[in-house]
Enzyme design. Structure first.
Site, PDB file in Angstrom:
ATOM      1  N   CYS A 114     -13.063   1.447 -35.939  1.00 11.23           N
ATOM      2  CA  CYS A 114     -11.513   1.080 -36.160  1.00 11.23           C
ATOM      3  C   CYS A 114     -11.248   1.129 -37.651  1.00 11.23           C
ATOM      4  O   CYS A 114      -9.794   1.054 -37.825  1.00 11.23           O
ATOM      5  CB  CYS A 114     -11.299  -0.230 -35.695  1.00 11.23           C
ATOM      6  SG  CYS A 114     -12.071  -0.412 -34.046  1.00 11.23           S
ATOM      7  N   HIS A 242      -4.677  -3.053 -37.879  1.00 11.01           N
ATOM      8  CA  HIS A 242      -5.404  -2.497 -36.670  1.00 11.01           C
ATOM      9  C   HIS A 242      -5.215  -3.574 -35.303  1.00 11.01           C
ATOM     10  O   HIS A 242      -5.124  -4.576 -35.144  1.00 11.01           O
ATOM     11  CB  HIS A 242      -6.883  -2.362 -36.931  1.00 11.01           C
ATOM     12  CG  HIS A 242      -7.801  -2.364 -35.473  1.00 11.01           C
ATOM     13  ND1 HIS A 242      -7.400  -1.223 -34.609  1.00 11.01           N
ATOM     14  CD2 HIS A 242      -8.975  -2.624 -35.095  1.00 11.01           C
ATOM     15  CE1 HIS A 242      -8.447  -1.016 -33.654  1.00 11.01           C
ATOM     16  NE2 HIS A 242      -9.095  -2.199 -33.901  1.00 11.01           N
ATOM     17  N   ASN A 272      -6.201  -0.998 -27.335  1.00  7.53           N
ATOM     18  CA  ASN A 272      -7.118  -0.802 -28.762  1.00  7.53           C
ATOM     19  C   ASN A 272      -7.399   0.455 -28.923  1.00  7.53           C
ATOM     20  O   ASN A 272      -8.274   0.953 -27.851  1.00  7.53           O
ATOM     21  CB  ASN A 272      -8.351  -1.965 -28.710  1.00  7.53           C
ATOM     22  CG  ASN A 272      -9.145  -1.720 -30.085  1.00  7.53           C
ATOM     23  OD1 ASN A 272      -9.121  -0.575 -30.862  1.00  7.53           O
ATOM     24  ND2 ASN A 272      -9.865  -2.653 -30.189  1.00  7.53           N
TER      25      ASN A 272
HETATM   26  O1  UT7 Z   1     -11.340  -2.998 -32.639  1.00 10.01           O
HETATM   27  C1  UT7 Z   1     -12.625  -3.464 -32.735  1.00 10.01           C
HETATM   28  C2  UT7 Z   1     -12.606  -4.921 -32.983  1.00 10.01           C
HETATM   29  N1  UT7 Z   1     -12.501  -5.481 -31.784  1.00 10.01           N
HETATM   30  C3  UT7 Z   1     -12.032  -6.667 -31.672  1.00 10.01           C
HETATM   31  O2  UT7 Z   1     -11.610  -7.133 -32.803  1.00 10.01           O
HETATM   32  C4  UT7 Z   1     -12.227  -7.672 -30.500  1.00 10.01           C
HETATM   33  C5  UT7 Z   1     -12.475  -8.906 -30.688  1.00 10.01           C
HETATM   34  N2  UT7 Z   1     -12.879  -9.954 -29.646  1.00 10.01           N
HETATM   35  C6  UT7 Z   1     -11.529 -10.198 -28.607  1.00 10.01           C
HETATM   36  O3  UT7 Z   1     -10.695  -9.657 -28.995  1.00 10.01           O
HETATM   37  C7  UT7 Z   1     -11.921 -11.081 -27.722  1.00 10.01           C
HETATM   38  O4  UT7 Z   1     -13.097 -11.585 -27.850  1.00 10.01           O
HETATM   39  C8  UT7 Z   1     -11.997 -10.578 -26.155  1.00 10.01           C
HETATM   40  C9  UT7 Z   1     -10.525  -9.942 -25.890  1.00 10.01           C
HETATM   41  C10 UT7 Z   1     -12.629  -9.364 -26.206  1.00 10.01           C
HETATM   42  C11 UT7 Z   1     -12.302 -11.517 -25.296  1.00 10.01           C
HETATM   43  O5  UT7 Z   1     -11.655 -12.671 -25.340  1.00 10.01           O
HETATM   44  P1  UT7 Z   1     -12.065 -13.978 -25.212  1.00 10.01           P
HETATM   45  O6  UT7 Z   1     -11.334 -15.100 -25.493  1.00 10.01           O
HETATM   46  O7  UT7 Z   1     -13.247 -14.210 -26.425  1.00 10.01           O
HETATM   47  O8  UT7 Z   1     -13.118 -14.052 -23.977  1.00 10.01           O
HETATM   48  P2  UT7 Z   1     -14.418 -14.331 -23.590  1.00 10.01           P
HETATM   49  O9  UT7 Z   1     -15.325 -13.255 -23.773  1.00 10.01           O
HETATM   50  O10 UT7 Z   1     -15.034 -15.507 -24.129  1.00 10.01           O
HETATM   51  O11 UT7 Z   1     -14.337 -14.606 -22.012  1.00 10.01           O
HETATM   52  C12 UT7 Z   1     -13.855 -15.989 -21.548  1.00 10.01           C
HETATM   53  C13 UT7 Z   1     -13.862 -15.782 -19.933  1.00 10.01           C
HETATM   54  C14 UT7 Z   1     -15.264 -15.473 -19.547  1.00 10.01           C
HETATM   55  O12 UT7 Z   1     -15.540 -15.934 -18.295  1.00 10.01           O
HETATM   56  P3  UT7 Z   1     -16.199 -17.501 -18.233  1.00 10.01           P
HETATM   57  O13 UT7 Z   1     -17.806 -17.197 -18.746  1.00 10.01           O
HETATM   58  O14 UT7 Z   1     -15.342 -18.384 -19.115  1.00 10.01           O
HETATM   59  O15 UT7 Z   1     -16.254 -17.867 -16.682  1.00 10.01           O
HETATM   60  C15 UT7 Z   1     -15.402 -13.662 -18.992  1.00 10.01           C
HETATM   61  O16 UT7 Z   1     -16.249 -13.493 -18.128  1.00 10.01           O
HETATM   62  O17 UT7 Z   1     -12.911 -14.531 -19.603  1.00 10.01           O
HETATM   63  C16 UT7 Z   1     -13.810 -13.850 -18.550  1.00 10.01           C
HETATM   64  N3  UT7 Z   1     -13.179 -12.541 -18.904  1.00 10.01           N
HETATM   65  C17 UT7 Z   1     -12.209 -11.726 -17.932  1.00 10.01           C
HETATM   66  N4  UT7 Z   1     -11.482 -12.450 -16.963  1.00 10.01           N
HETATM   67  C18 UT7 Z   1     -10.812 -11.674 -16.626  1.00 10.01           C
HETATM   68  C19 UT7 Z   1     -13.778 -11.376 -19.450  1.00 10.01           C
HETATM   69  N5  UT7 Z   1     -13.257 -10.338 -19.348  1.00 10.01           N
HETATM   70  C20 UT7 Z   1     -12.207 -10.794 -18.747  1.00 10.01           C
HETATM   71  C21 UT7 Z   1     -11.039 -10.039 -17.861  1.00 10.01           C
HETATM   72  N6  UT7 Z   1     -10.536 -10.456 -16.904  1.00 10.01           N
HETATM   73  N7  UT7 Z   1     -10.730  -8.614 -18.174  1.00 10.01           N
END
Ligand code: UT7
Length: 316
Positions: A114, A242, A272
């Site tokens: 990225c 980004h 993204n």
């Molecule tokens: O481009 C390169 C750089 N990339 C980035 O900068 C990305 C950085 N990371 C992020 O933007 C975020 O960490 C994400 C958007 C990828 C994820 O958001 P989060 O707030 O960190 O969510 P999480 O991974 O902690 O997941 C929270 C919950 C989980 O459920 P439980 O375990 O709390 O029951 C996941 O299973 O959300 C669940 N979850 C979803 N639910 C509905 C994960 N993906 C989804 C989804 N829909 N698509």
């Protein structure tokens, strides 16, 4: 050695827009989760007949037309990407053929995930200083829909396809980008296995680790670029960050104490797009008149590698 200015831009998105509601038909997700956690409402995916080369070519052609620059004036052509159609030949070599660039044009692909487009701007600035022709094409293009696992809801909803192109000119009296590039080698947080690993080539991401990295790297890099250029952040006309997650951008805006109106993005419509994200947004800003001649855009990328890259790009 001095620097480059942005002459013109171009972009290309696949025809098909895929909304969060469409994604909810494929994996267990919903519009509310995706919008509130990322700011993404839809993204574009290539359909049959569309590919990486075609997107990059369309974006580069548009930039050359907008700038009124002929193929024989281009000295360097760099494509930043992690999803080229071919590992070899480089996408940049296919552009050399299809755009009719001279055979002595320096053409190669650059993988800094990225951060790739901003890495590419810096590399172009350095190469153009030594090149006989002073115009360069820097393209960021991705077809991430080909490397996402559509059974993994934590990644497949995030990524989109597209290409953005910048036509730049090097001159001894142009300002340097004051680029700040970096890398903290890490194989676990964000990776796509290569063809010989025996694993499918899907994006794997530990979202929270990358999130923590991003909210540290983005504001730090922006601040370092401003310091290097000897300007205050409020002298920057536009911030082109980004587009990985609206929450990361909001955090950086607060930390840097910059005007949020100078940091508007397009993540809601593009998702993204990795290396394509900064040039896609640059093109939108130039096309809409939000970035005008003489104004400075602070471009910052961050992501896989883990890498970061920032630079101050002035529109000629
Ligand atoms: O481009 C390169 C750089 N990339 C980035 O900068 C990305 C950085 N990371 C992020 O933007 C975020 O960490 C994400 C958007 C990828 C994820 O958001 P989060 O707030 O960190 O969510 P999480 O991974 O902690 O997941 C929270 C919950 C989980 O459920 P439980 O375990 O709390 O029951 C996941 O299973 O959300 C669940 N979850 C979803 N639910 C509905 C994960 N993906 C989804 C989804 N829909 N698509």
């Amino acid at each position: 050695m001095n620097g480059i200015k942005l002459i013109s831009t171009g972009s290309a998105l696949p025809k098909q827009a895929v909304t969060n509601h469409d994604m909810a038909k494929i994996v267990d997700t919903n519009d509310e989760w995706i919008v509130s956690r990322t700011g993404i409402s839809s993204r574009h995916h290539c359909s049959d007949g569309e590919n990486h080369t075609g997107l990059c070519l369309a974006a580069a052609r548009q930039a050359m037309e907008q700038g009124g620059i002929a193929p024989e004036q281009i000295g360097v052509c760099i494509v930043a990407t992690v999803t080229p159609d071919f590992l070899s030949p480089a996408a940049a070599c296919l552009l050399q053929r299809d755009l009719g660039l001279g055979e002595d044009t320096v053409c190669f692909d650059l993988n800094a995930a990225c951060s790739g487009f901003v890495y590419g701007l810096h590399v172009a600035e350095c190469l153009l200083a030594a090149a006989p022709r002073k115009y360069g094409l820097v393209i960021g293009g991705e077809v991430l829909s080909r490397v996402v696992d559509f059974t993994d809801r934590s990644t497949c909803v995030l990524f989109g396809d597209g290409a953005g192109a910048a036509l730049v000119e090097w001159r001894a009296d142009y300002p340097s980008l004051h680029a700040v590039l970096g890398c903290r080698g890490n194989q676990e947080a964000l990776y796509v296995p290569g063809v010989h690993t025996g694993q499918p080539s899907f994006v794997h991401m530990d979202g929270q680790t990358v999130f923590r990295f991003a909210v540290e790297a983005l504001p730090r890099c922006a601040k370092e670029v401003a310091d290097k250029a000897g300007i205050a952040l409020d002298q920057v006309d536009r911030f082109v960050f980004h587009q990985a997650n609206q929450r990361i951008i909001d955090f950086a805006v607060k930390k840097l104490k910059v005007d949020p109106d100078k940091c508007t993005g397009n993540i809601a419509r593009t998702g993204n797009t990795s290396a394509a994200s900064v040039p896609l947004l640059l093109d939108e800003l130039v096309a809409s008149g939000a970035l005008t001649s003489g104004q400075k855009a602070m471009c910052v990328g961050f992501g896989g590698g883990l890498t970061w890259a920032g630079g101050l790009l002035e529109l000629a």
